[in-house]
Design an enzyme around this catalytic site. Structure first.
Site, PDB file in Angstrom:
ATOM      1  N   HIS A  75       0.833  -1.201   0.000  1.00  0.00           N
ATOM      2  CA  HIS A  75       0.000   0.000   0.000  1.00  0.00           C
ATOM      3  C   HIS A  75       0.872   1.257   0.000  1.00  0.00           C
ATOM      4  CE1 HIS A  75      -3.245  -2.759   1.216  1.00  0.00           C
ATOM      5  NE2 HIS A  75      -4.061  -1.824   0.771  1.00  0.00           N
ATOM      6  N   LYS A  99      -0.305   4.680   4.708  1.00  0.00           N
ATOM      7  CA  LYS A  99      -1.138   3.708   5.433  1.00  0.00           C
ATOM      8  C   LYS A  99      -0.519   3.406   6.792  1.00  0.00           C
ATOM      9  CE  LYS A  99      -3.711  -0.602   4.841  1.00  0.00           C
ATOM     10  NZ  LYS A  99      -4.955   0.058   5.278  1.00  0.00           N
TER      11      LYS A  99
END
Length: 244
Positions: free
Chosen positions: A133, A137
């Site tokens: 990600h 995040k």
């Protein structure tokens, strides 16, 4: 098509903004949007459904608002623990509740395929979950990675928490049979990459999903919320919506 009035919690976040676009795109409307420090409670009764992409510590109040208003709630907040899942189960006794670590229709189908593969391939096939990600995040492994790992664990009738390996470092020793491994990558602006690897004797099966834009999650959440409207109280999943 009946227009659904949405209350969005976590409105100023990336997902909140994507949700607003997806709501309009689907022909629905927003009745209210609140963010950190805001209180959806007094306004929830104006809405047909609540969608929560905020923070774990706000979940109790948001579920309470849905219960008081007597309306469904869709929860996409990540980083939930056992205490939050107890709250979800309790709220589902009074209102329809749909919670998921990922609202992509593709990921939902992928989890179904992971469950099928894990059930049919023996314990000599090791399972590894790999995810990547964007650099912003804050939780790891991702909610989607855990969702995929849970699908594999359920298929093999084992408890994920006690059979989960993540963050390998140093002299770890040989891989313990029956465990499900997790590897986490972070960087750039990646919306979401997930792979589940089944590594068997002299062969390997990989199931993968790539998210090119977070709008896929927003569209899935909007579709789930519209589907949830009018359902009786209870705990629902994306599988229920897709009939899997």
């Amino acid at each position: 098509m009946t227009q659904v009035q949405f209350g969005v919690i976590g409105y100023k976040g990336r997902m909140g903004q994507a949700l607003e676009a997806a709501i309009v795109e689907a022909g629905h409307a927003m009745c209210i949007g609140v963010d950190a420090g805001g209180n959806i409670g007094p306004l929830a009764g104006q809405c047909d459904v609540l969608v929560d992409f905020s923070a774990p510590e706000a979940l109790s109040a948001n579920l309470g608002a849905a219960r008081v208003a007597g309306i469904p709630i869709v929860v996409g907040t990540t980083g939930l623990g056992e205490a939050e899942f107890v709250l979800l189960a309790d709220a589902a006794k009074a209102v329809p509740v749909l919670q998921s670590g990922n609202f992509s229709l593709g990921v939902t189908l992928m989890a179904h395929l992971v469950r099928e593969a894990a059930a049919r391939l023996g314990p000599d096939w090791d399972i590894e979950v790999l995810e990547m990600h964007h650099r912003q995040k804050v939780d790891a492994p991702s909610g989607t990675a855990k969702l995929l790992g849970k699908a594999a664990a359920e298929a093999r009738r084992i408890d994920l928490a006690s059979n989960m390996e993540s963050g390998r470092h140093g002299m770890t020793g040989a891989r313990r049979e029956g465990t499900i491994g997790f590897a986490t990558l972070r960087g750039g602006t990646v919306a979401g990459e997930h792979s589940v690897i089944f590594a068997g004797p002299e062969e390997r099966l990989t199931l993968s999903h790539s998210a090119e834009n977070r709008m896929i999650f927003a569209r899935g959440a909007v579709k789930a919320a519209a589907w949830l409207t009018g359902k009786p109280a209870g705990r629902y999943t994306m599988n229920d919506m897709l009939g899997l």
